[in-house]
Design a protein around this motif. Sequence first.
Motif, PDB file in Angstrom:
ATOM      1  N   UNK A  21       0.596  -2.895  10.304  1.00  6.28           N
ATOM      2  CA  UNK A  21       1.400  -3.845  11.070  1.00  6.28           C
ATOM      3  C   UNK A  21       1.397  -5.245  10.472  1.00  6.28           C
ATOM      4  N   UNK A  22       2.413  -5.983  10.833  1.00  6.95           N
ATOM      5  CA  UNK A  22       2.565  -7.349  10.337  1.00  6.95           C
ATOM      6  C   UNK A  22       1.417  -8.240  10.818  1.00  6.95           C
ATOM      7  N   UNK A  23       0.891  -7.944  12.020  1.00 12.84           N
ATOM      8  CA  UNK A  23      -0.230  -8.722  12.553  1.00 12.84           C
ATOM      9  C   UNK A  23      -1.535  -8.346  11.860  1.00 12.84           C
ATOM     10  N   UNK A  24      -1.550  -7.177  11.192  1.00 10.10           N
ATOM     11  CA  UNK A  24      -2.741  -6.726  10.484  1.00 10.10           C
ATOM     12  C   UNK A  24      -2.630  -6.990   8.989  1.00 10.10           C
ATOM     13  N   UNK A  25      -2.979  -5.984   8.194  1.00 10.50           N
ATOM     14  CA  UNK A  25      -2.925  -6.138   6.730  1.00 10.50           C
ATOM     15  C   UNK A  25      -1.503  -6.062   6.187  1.00 10.50           C
ATOM     16  N   UNK A  26      -0.600  -5.448   6.965  1.00  6.66           N
ATOM     17  CA  UNK A  26       0.824  -5.403   6.589  1.00  6.66           C
ATOM     18  C   UNK A  26       1.078  -4.595   5.319  1.00  6.66           C
ATOM     19  N   UNK A  27       0.201  -3.638   5.029  1.00  6.78           N
ATOM     20  CA  UNK A  27       0.343  -2.849   3.802  1.00  6.78           C
ATOM     21  C   UNK A  27       1.655  -2.065   3.753  1.00  6.78           C
ATOM     22  N   UNK A  28       2.196  -1.743   4.920  1.00 10.14           N
ATOM     23  CA  UNK A  28       3.441  -0.975   4.937  1.00 10.14           C
ATOM     24  C   UNK A  28       4.614  -1.709   4.319  1.00 10.14           C
ATOM     25  N   UNK A  29       4.474  -3.035   4.152  1.00 12.14           N
ATOM     26  CA  UNK A  29       5.572  -3.835   3.605  1.00 12.14           C
ATOM     27  C   UNK A  29       5.181  -4.539   2.302  1.00 12.14           C
TER      28      UNK A  29
ATOM     29  N   UNK B 273       9.046  -2.423  -8.617  1.00 10.51           N
ATOM     30  CA  UNK B 273       9.718  -3.016  -7.457  1.00 10.51           C
ATOM     31  C   UNK B 273       9.579  -2.165  -6.203  1.00 10.51           C
ATOM     32  N   UNK B 274       8.971  -0.983  -6.339  1.00 12.88           N
ATOM     33  CA  UNK B 274       8.872  -0.076  -5.195  1.00 12.88           C
ATOM     34  C   UNK B 274       8.031  -0.641  -4.058  1.00 12.88           C
ATOM     35  N   UNK B 275       8.558  -0.561  -2.833  1.00 11.79           N
ATOM     36  CA  UNK B 275       7.789  -0.972  -1.646  1.00 11.79           C
ATOM     37  C   UNK B 275       6.933   0.199  -1.187  1.00 11.79           C
ATOM     38  N   UNK B 276       5.888  -0.115  -0.449  1.00  9.75           N
ATOM     39  CA  UNK B 276       4.927   0.921  -0.060  1.00  9.75           C
ATOM     40  C   UNK B 276       5.339   1.659   1.205  1.00  9.75           C
ATOM     41  N   UNK B 277       6.437   1.250   1.842  1.00  7.85           N
ATOM     42  CA  UNK B 277       6.806   1.831   3.138  1.00  7.85           C
ATOM     43  C   UNK B 277       6.930   3.350   3.076  1.00  7.85           C
ATOM     44  N   UNK B 278       7.531   3.872   2.001  1.00  3.40           N
ATOM     45  CA  UNK B 278       7.696   5.321   1.875  1.00  3.40           C
ATOM     46  C   UNK B 278       6.351   6.026   1.727  1.00  3.40           C
TER      47      UNK B 278
ATOM     48  N   UNK C 278      -1.289  -2.832  -3.639  1.00  4.55           N
ATOM     49  CA  UNK C 278      -2.166  -2.166  -2.675  1.00  4.55           C
ATOM     50  C   UNK C 278      -3.495  -1.806  -3.339  1.00  4.55           C
ATOM     51  N   UNK C 279      -4.588  -1.749  -2.561  1.00  6.78           N
ATOM     52  CA  UNK C 279      -5.848  -1.275  -3.151  1.00  6.78           C
ATOM     53  C   UNK C 279      -5.752   0.230  -3.445  1.00  6.78           C
ATOM     54  N   UNK C 280      -5.969   0.590  -4.694  1.00  4.16           N
ATOM     55  CA  UNK C 280      -5.908   2.000  -5.106  1.00  4.16           C
ATOM     56  C   UNK C 280      -7.299   2.570  -5.410  1.00  4.16           C
TER      57      UNK C 280
END
Length: 511
Positions: A154-162, A78-83, A168-170
Motif C-alpha cells: 500500500x501507498x501508506x506502507x512500503x508501496x512496493x506494488x508501485x 522500465x517495468x513496474x512491479x505491479x504485475x 525492489x529488494x531481491x
Amino acid sequence: MQLTDNDKVQLEKKGISAEKVRNQIETFSEGIPFVNLEKAAIVGEGIYKFSSNDEKTLIKYYNSFPENLSILKFVPASGAASRMFKALFNFLDSYNYKEETFKEYLTRTNDKSMEAFVNKIEAFPFYNKVKELIAGKTSNENEVIFLFVKQLLSEEGLNYGFFPKGLLPFHDYIKYTATPFEEHLLESAVYAKSGAKANLHFTISEQHKEMFLKEYTAIKDRVVKKTGMEYNISYSFQKSATDTIAVDMDNKPFRNSDGSILFRPGGHGALIENLNEQDADVIFIKNIDNVVVPENMETLANSKKILAGVLLQVQQKAFKFIEFLENSTASEEELQKIKKFLEERLNVRFIENFNSYTVQEKISVLKDKLNRPIRVCGMVKNEGEPGGGPFWVKDSSGRTSLQIIESAQIDMSIESQAAIVKNATHFNPVDLVCGVKNYKGEKYNLLNFVDIKQGFITGKTKEGRELKALELPGLWNGAMAFWNTIFVEVPLETFNPVKTVNDLLKPSHQV
C-alpha cells in the motif's frame, strides 16, 4: 483520415508525424500477417553448443582485447512491479480476516500463490523490514498476514506494488538487501568493463529517475568498495514519439472523452530508438529482473564472455571480408569463401540462383549481407518458461533467416506451425551481445534494420469501449530482424527472471 487542428497540435507535441499515424492506421486496416516458421532452430541447425575447450578459447579471446574496447551494458528497466504482485493485490481485495481464517480463505479460493507466499514468508528479502513495521499492531495471526501484505504494497506502507521492479529488494545479504539495480552494477564489473570503468545504461520510466539516482547514492560506496570500479551510469526514457495510435473497431482513431486521440506506449520495441543512441564497441543487453546470486556469478560471467568472444571473432572476420570487397578485385574462389563464411558463421541464407549472378552482382549481395549489425543471443534449453524462441523463418519474398519469435506472432491454428513450436528445444532468455559498428568504426543506424511488419495488434478496452492497440516490433524480435544473428546455448543458471513475487523463493535467488 481527417486531422483536426487540435489533432495536429497534439501530434506536434508528441513528435509524431501525420504520415506515421496514417501508416499505423493502414497497418490496423491491413492487419499484421503471422510469421511463416520454416523450422525450429536447434543445436547444430542454428544454435551453437561449444565444447569446454572451445569455451575456454572464446573466454580467453574476449579477455585478450585491449582495455580501450568500449563496452556498455544496456538494461531495459522500465517495468513496474505491479504485475509481479498481482496475486497479492487479489488477496487484499478478496480476503476479510474478520470473517474467515486464512486457512478457510485457501479452502474457498484454492489460492496456491498465497499459500506458497505464506508458507515461506520468512525467506523473502523484505520479510524482516515488513515484520518490524507491523510489530505489535495485532496478535491475530490471520490479521497479521493481511497487514503484512498491506504494509508491503500500500501507498501508506512500503508501496512496493508501485515501485519500478529494478528497485525492489531481491537478495538478502543479512546486513543489507540488494536490488536488481545493484546486482547489475556488480555483474558489469565482472564481464562488462573497460579497464576499471563500467558503463551502464538503464531505460526507465521518467517518474522513477529520482528513485534510481537516490538508490545509487545509497549503494555507491558499497558497490565501489566491493568492485574497485568507476561507474558511468546513464538513463533514458521511452520516447513519446514512439507511442502508437489506438483505433476503434472500425479502424478510426480512438478518441478520449475530451476529444483527443488516444496514444499508447509502443512496447519494448520502442527501445530500439534508445539503443540507437548508444555508442560502444560491444553492448550487452539483459532485462532488469534477470540477476544472479554470488554462487552463480562465475557461470554467468563465463557465459557472457563466451557470447562476446563469438561476437568479436566473427566481427573481425566480417570486417576483413568487407574491407577486402571494398578495396580489391575479388575472384570467384574468394567470393565463394566469403559466401561460405556468411552461411556457416552468420547463418545467412542465399537465394537459389545466387551462383548465376555476375561477379559484380555477387559482390553487391555479399557486401549487403556483411554490412549489418551483429547480435549473438544466448538461448536456454526449454524448461517450460514463457517467452519467445529461436526459429528459422521464411518471409513473403521467400528469404529464410534466423529470428526470435513470440507466440503471438505464430498462427497456432495451422497444424504444421503448431508442430514446429511443439518441437522447439530452446527459448529466448533475453541475453544478447551486440556489435553495432561497421569496419570503419562508424555506428550503424539501427532503425534501418527494423522489420515494421513484425509488430502486434491487440484488443483492449478504455472507459468500457473496445479498441485496438499497436505494439511496435519487439526489441529483440522485429526491431532486430535484419541484423546478422547467431544463437548460442547458455546454461540455465544464467536465467533467473522474477515475474511473480514467489520467484524470489527459488534457490537461484536465495543467497
